[in-house]
Design a protein around this motif. Structure first.
Motif, short mmCIF file in Angstrom:
data_model
loop_
_atom_site.label_atom_id
_atom_site.label_comp_id
_atom_site.label_asym_id
_atom_site.label_seq_id
_atom_site.Cartn_x
_atom_site.Cartn_y
_atom_site.Cartn_z
N VAL A 132 0.85 -1.19 0.00
CA VAL A 132 0.00 0.00 0.00
C VAL A 132 0.88 1.24 0.00
O VAL A 132 1.84 1.33 0.78
N VAL A 133 0.56 2.19 -0.89
CA VAL A 133 1.16 3.53 -0.85
C VAL A 133 0.01 4.48 -0.60
O VAL A 133 -0.95 4.54 -1.39
N LEU A 134 0.06 5.22 0.51
CA LEU A 134 -1.01 6.17 0.83
C LEU A 134 -0.80 7.44 0.01
O LEU A 134 0.30 8.01 -0.01
N ILE A 135 -1.86 7.85 -0.67
CA ILE A 135 -1.80 9.03 -1.53
C ILE A 135 -2.24 10.27 -0.77
O ILE A 135 -1.59 11.31 -0.81
N SER A 136 -3.38 10.16 -0.08
CA SER A 136 -3.91 11.31 0.65
C SER A 136 -4.61 10.85 1.91
O SER A 136 -4.99 9.68 2.03
N GLY A 137 -4.78 11.77 2.85
CA GLY A 137 -5.46 11.45 4.09
C GLY A 137 -4.54 10.77 5.09
O GLY A 137 -3.32 11.03 5.13
N GLU A 138 -5.11 9.88 5.85
CA GLU A 138 -4.38 9.13 6.86
C GLU A 138 -5.16 7.85 7.10
O GLU A 138 -6.39 7.85 7.06
N ALA A 139 -4.46 6.73 7.36
CA ALA A 139 -5.16 5.46 7.54
C ALA A 139 -4.36 4.52 8.43
O ALA A 139 -3.13 4.60 8.50
N LEU A 140 -5.09 3.62 9.09
CA LEU A 140 -4.49 2.48 9.79
C LEU A 140 -4.57 1.31 8.82
O LEU A 140 -5.66 0.94 8.36
N VAL A 141 -3.41 0.71 8.52
CA VAL A 141 -3.34 -0.31 7.48
C VAL A 141 -2.44 -1.44 7.94
O VAL A 141 -1.46 -1.22 8.64
N GLY A 142 -2.76 -2.68 7.51
CA GLY A 142 -1.86 -3.80 7.72
C GLY A 142 -2.48 -4.91 8.52
O GLY A 142 -3.71 -5.06 8.54
N PRO A 143 -1.64 -5.71 9.19
CA PRO A 143 -2.13 -6.85 9.96
C PRO A 143 -3.20 -6.41 10.96
O PRO A 143 -3.05 -5.39 11.63
N ALA A 144 -4.29 -7.19 11.07
CA ALA A 144 -5.40 -6.83 11.94
C ALA A 144 -4.97 -6.63 13.38
O ALA A 144 -5.50 -5.77 14.08
N ASP A 145 -3.97 -7.39 13.82
CA ASP A 145 -3.53 -7.29 15.21
C ASP A 145 -2.45 -6.23 15.43
O ASP A 145 -2.08 -5.97 16.57
N ALA A 146 -1.97 -5.60 14.36
CA ALA A 146 -0.92 -4.58 14.51
C ALA A 146 -0.90 -3.63 13.32
O ALA A 146 0.10 -3.51 12.62
N PRO A 147 -2.03 -2.92 13.04
CA PRO A 147 -2.01 -1.99 11.90
C PRO A 147 -1.06 -0.83 12.14
O PRO A 147 -0.75 -0.49 13.28
N VAL A 148 -0.62 -0.22 11.03
CA VAL A 148 0.33 0.89 11.07
C VAL A 148 -0.38 2.15 10.57
O VAL A 148 -1.10 2.10 9.57
N ARG A 149 -0.15 3.29 11.25
CA ARG A 149 -0.73 4.56 10.81
C ARG A 149 0.12 5.09 9.67
O ARG A 149 1.31 5.33 9.82
N LEU A 150 -0.50 5.28 8.50
CA LEU A 150 0.19 5.79 7.32
C LEU A 150 -0.25 7.21 7.03
O LEU A 150 -1.42 7.56 7.22
N THR A 151 0.69 8.01 6.53
CA THR A 151 0.41 9.36 6.07
C THR A 151 0.82 9.42 4.59
O THR A 151 1.50 8.52 4.09
N PRO A 152 0.44 10.46 3.86
CA PRO A 152 0.71 10.51 2.42
C PRO A 152 2.17 10.22 2.06
O PRO A 152 3.10 10.77 2.65
N GLY A 153 2.34 9.32 1.09
CA GLY A 153 3.66 8.93 0.61
C GLY A 153 4.23 7.71 1.29
O GLY A 153 5.19 7.12 0.79
N ASP A 154 3.67 7.29 2.43
CA ASP A 154 4.18 6.11 3.13
C ASP A 154 3.85 4.85 2.34
O ASP A 154 2.80 4.74 1.71
#
Length: 182
Positions: A132-154
């Motif tokens: 996943v490459v985050l384009i805009s906004g902010e999201a929690l992404v990844g393994p259900a038990d340990a998602p990572v907070r991504l910001t644009p460009g991550d």
């Protein structure tokens, strides 16, 4: 770190279910008792190498799949850590985030999400990795038990053959998702 019995139990059940086999059918094909398969999937029992080998053969997977640790933990690249910034003299910068392995199959998605209910995904086929490459906004992404907070460009890669989540934290969140099956 997950202990061997737990890893065998989790992997054996996942592979059996992926193959669409009942416990009875797996036991029959492997030439072992149904009780043994049930015990192993329950995390008890002390299987021999021969038993695990027979189960792997019956499931059509190598022995190592039943006992090895996960080969690829989540991998994160923060946008702030990517070298090279476009300028007048070099208006374009390309950074390879993940090379395609031989014989991989990839699907590419544009994700647009709003805050609210997260997108919970069940495990995909064994061997699936998501990028996943985050384009805009902010999201929690990844393994259900340990998602990572991504910001644009991550950029984040994680096992898609385990439960995973995508949850928008800001309005107008968008991302590119690549699902890769090896």
């Amino acid at each position: 770190m997950e202990d061997l019995r737990t890893r065998i139990a989790r992997t054996l059940r996942r592979e059996r279910e992926t193959a669409g086999m009942s416990v009875s059918e797996l036991a029959r094909r492997a030439g072992i008792s149904k009780a043994t398969v049930s015990q192993l999937e329950g995390g008890s029992g002390n299987p021999s190498v021969e038993t695990l080998w027979a189960l792997g053969d019956a499931l059509g997977v190598p022995f190592a799949v039943l006992v090895d640790q996960r080969a690829a933990p989540p991998h994160l690249v923060r946008a702030s850590g990517i070298p090279g910034v476009p300028s007048e003299s070099a208006p374009y910068v390309a950074t390879l985030l993940a090379a395609s392995p031989p014989h991989a199959r990839r699907d590419i998605y544009l994700i647009q999400a709003e805050p609210g209910r997260p997108r919970d995904s069940e495990p995909h086929l064994r061997g699936t990795t998501e990028h996943v490459v985050l384009i805009s906004g902010e999201a929690l992404v990844g393994p259900a038990d340990a998602p990572v907070r991504l910001t644009p460009g991550d950029y984040l890669s994680y096992p898609g053959d385990e439960a995973h989540v995508f949850e928008a934290a800001l309005p107008g969140t968008s991302a590119v998702l690549v699902s890769e099956l090896r």
